[in-house]
Structure formats: structure tokens, C-alpha cells
Write a protein that holds these residues in place. Structure first.
Motif, PDB file in Angstrom:
ATOM      1  N   LEU A 183       4.201  13.108   8.262  1.00 18.70           N
ATOM      2  CA  LEU A 183       3.656  14.121   7.359  1.00 18.70           C
ATOM      3  C   LEU A 183       3.563  15.472   8.061  1.00 18.70           C
ATOM      4  O   LEU A 183       3.883  16.511   7.460  1.00 18.70           O
ATOM      5  N   ALA A 184       3.154  15.461   9.319  1.00 15.48           N
ATOM      6  CA  ALA A 184       3.075  16.719  10.060  1.00 15.48           C
ATOM      7  C   ALA A 184       4.459  17.361  10.194  1.00 15.48           C
ATOM      8  O   ALA A 184       4.604  18.586  10.069  1.00 15.48           O
ATOM      9  N   ALA A 187       6.234  10.168   0.332  1.00 16.15           N
ATOM     10  CA  ALA A 187       5.461   8.936   0.214  1.00 16.15           C
ATOM     11  C   ALA A 187       5.686   8.035   1.420  1.00 16.15           C
ATOM     12  O   ALA A 187       6.794   7.959   1.958  1.00 16.15           O
ATOM     13  N   LEU A 188       4.629   7.373   1.826  1.00 18.39           N
ATOM     14  CA  LEU A 188       4.693   6.327   2.844  1.00 18.39           C
ATOM     15  C   LEU A 188       4.190   5.046   2.208  1.00 18.39           C
ATOM     16  O   LEU A 188       3.125   5.038   1.575  1.00 18.39           O
ATOM     17  N   VAL A 219       0.863  -1.175   0.000  1.00 13.64           N
ATOM     18  CA  VAL A 219       0.000   0.000   0.000  1.00 13.64           C
ATOM     19  C   VAL A 219       0.901   1.226   0.000  1.00 13.64           C
ATOM     20  O   VAL A 219       1.865   1.292   0.763  1.00 13.64           O
ATOM     21  N   ILE A 220       0.587   2.190  -0.872  1.00 19.16           N
ATOM     22  CA  ILE A 220       1.436   3.371  -1.037  1.00 19.16           C
ATOM     23  C   ILE A 220       0.574   4.619  -0.955  1.00 19.16           C
ATOM     24  O   ILE A 220      -0.447   4.725  -1.639  1.00 19.16           O
ATOM     25  N   CYS A 221       1.007   5.557  -0.130  1.00 17.98           N
ATOM     26  CA  CYS A 221       0.369   6.873  -0.049  1.00 17.98           C
ATOM     27  C   CYS A 221       1.417   7.898  -0.491  1.00 17.98           C
ATOM     28  O   CYS A 221       2.485   7.998   0.116  1.00 17.98           O
ATOM     29  N   LYS A 234       8.083   2.357   5.079  1.00 18.93           N
ATOM     30  CA  LYS A 234       9.120   3.144   4.418  1.00 18.93           C
ATOM     31  C   LYS A 234       8.593   4.514   4.021  1.00 18.93           C
ATOM     32  O   LYS A 234       7.473   4.636   3.530  1.00 18.93           O
ATOM     33  N   ILE A 235       9.420   5.526   4.242  1.00 19.26           N
ATOM     34  CA  ILE A 235       9.136   6.881   3.779  1.00 19.26           C
ATOM     35  C   ILE A 235      10.144   7.233   2.694  1.00 19.26           C
ATOM     36  O   ILE A 235      11.346   7.008   2.862  1.00 19.26           O
TER      37      ILE A 235
END
Length: 266
Positions: A119-120, A99-100, A19-21, A90-91
């Protein structure tokens, strides 16, 4: 229906591979020219492993259709990588995107928990003007062997819209040497969905591991939102994209495959 409105479930035998954001933003040159030491320090407890590599962007054609047409090679991009101690989260950070990704997706709230602080901190340190593209991608690789469904045809497990000719009653699955579906859709809320679906064999990159002979079904759902999204609106946008991916997946599988995944209501 392509989009299912059924309840949300947790699958004990989940078949997600990754899963990738990913969030893209206007180029921030300092990420390219300076070490991201402040960002690393802010997330180092959860992502202690760091590496960086130079990646070559694809060539770019300028002046197409004119006598001045030429191919330009953009300078390499530095991809900073921060990995959790167990190697499952992983970032990736470049001058253009954050991306995470994870190889162990349990449920949406867990991904949000891993995303929230990094992200913050990224927004606090680098102050992106806005996000040009927010993407959420689910790569499902469905194995009949792992789900005790050997011998069952894909037509009993996957809805016809994703099967192409394999959905036809006079076509034998074993006679189909190649079949895939690539579709792009616009959603009512302005978001965008890319779907890749079809049977295939998964490559093993480790030379010490023998090839996997099983034909699996790949269901790759990539949901995204374009435009200039300010930071405070990112959580709501991601929730909406998650809803689209959830609805698409449930609409893509039959009740038999749903049951084999060992569902429990959430």
C-alpha cells in the motif's frame, strides 16, 4: 447484544474462508493504459506471480425516465493481479481500487504486515488524491464437522439475531429449506456494516472434486468507511473497521461455538 465488548482471542480452529481489504480511489487512468512495472518491481519479492485480465463492468443506464434513455456498455477494466509464491496472498489493482486478500488469515497483525509495504508503494507511485471507500471483509464458513460439533443445532452455536425462524423453539432445523439474513447498519463512528448470515452448501469449483454435502453456516461481515480519507489516516480507519468486525463476530457466536474454535487470549 449484536456488538460484543469481550476480549480479543486467537482461534486455533479458525473458520475464515477469506479476508479482503479493499481501498477505492478516484480513477487513475495510467493504471489502465500503462503496465504497472514500477509497482510490480517494488513488491515482486513478496508477490512474484503476475497476471492481468480484462473485466467487463455492468451496463450503465443513462437518461432514465426520458426519451433519451439508453443502456451503455462501459469499456473493459484491466485487473492486475500479484500473488505470493504460496498462492495464499493476492493483490488486485485496477484504475479504481487496490485490494489485498488472503486465504490464510491467522491474526490481524499478519494482514497488516502484508498490506503495509504494497500500500505504501502504491501511494508513492500513483499518488491517489484520497480514498473514497475503505473496506474490510471477513467471510466465515463455519463447519460443524470440522469443529467436532456434528449433531448440534445452529441454535446452540449461533445467536438468535442471525438465525431468523431457526431461532424459534417450534421450528426443526431440518424443515428449513432456505433461511438467510441480510442486514446493513450504520455505526456511531460513521462506518457502515453489511452482514450476510445463514446456512448453506459451499460450491466446489473444481470438477474433479466431489460436491461437499455438509450444510455450513456462512457469516459474511463487510465493514467499510466512506468519505475522502487521506493516505495517513488509512491505518487508523482500518483498525476501527477491524474492531467492528471482531466485535460483531464474537457477538454472533455462542459460548459453545467460541470454545469449539479453541480460543486463546491475545
Amino acid at each position: 447484544m449484536l456488538f460484543s465488548n469481550q476480549d480479543r482471542y486467537h482461534y486455533a480452529r479458525c473458520q475464515l474462508r477469506e479476508v479482503i481489504c479493499q481501498l477505492r480511489f478516484p480513477t487513475i487512468l495510467s493504471i489502465q493504459t500503462q503496465e504497472p512495472d514500477l509497482f510490480q518491481e517494488s513488491i515482486r519479492r513478496d508477490f512474484p506471480l503476475y497476471s492481468a485480465r480484462k473485466e467487463a463492468p455492468p451496463p450503465r443506464v443513462t437518461g432514465a425516465g426520458t426519451p433519451q434513455q439508453k443502456v451503455e456498455t462501459p469499456p473493459p477494466v484491466i485487473n492486475h493481479t500479484f500473488v505470493s509464491a504460496d498462492g495464499l496472498w493476492k493483490i488486485n489493482l485496477t484504475r479504481d481500487f487496490f485490494a489485498l486478500s488472503t486465504l490464510r488469515y491467522s491474526h490481524w497483525e499478519e494482514l497488516v504486515e502484508h498490506l503495509d509495504r504494497p500500500l505504501a508503494e502504491f501511494i508513492r507511485i500513483y499518488e491517489p488524491a484520497f480514498f473514497q471507500r475503505i473496506g474490510l471483509r471477513y467471510v466465515n464458513i463455519l463447519s460443524r464437522k470440522a469443529l467436532d460439533l456434528e449433531g448440534r443445532p445452529w441454535s446452540a452455536l449461533i445467536q438468535p439475531a442471525y438465525l431468523g425462524v431457526m431461532a424459534e423453539p417450534d421450528v426443526e432445523e431440518g424443515d428449513v429449506t432456505k433461511s438467510s439474513l441480510d442486514t446493513e447498519l450504520k455505526c456511531a463512528d460513521g462506518s457502515h456494516v453489511k452482514i450476510h448470515a445463514g446456512p448453506g452448501m459451499v460450491k466446489v469449483n473444481n470438477p474433479k472434486v466431489p460436491p461437499d454435502p455438509e450444510v455450513k453456516f456462512i457469516l459474511d461481515l463487510d465493514c467499510s468507511q466512506g468519505g475522502n480519507t487521506p493516505g495517513p489516516q488509512v491505518p487508523g480507519t482500518l483498525d476501527a473497521l477491524h474492531g467492528h468486525a471482531l466485535s460483531l463476530f464474537r457477538g454472533a457466536i455462542t459460548s459453545e461455538l467460541h470454545a469449539a474454535l479453541d480460543p486463546s487470549p491475545m
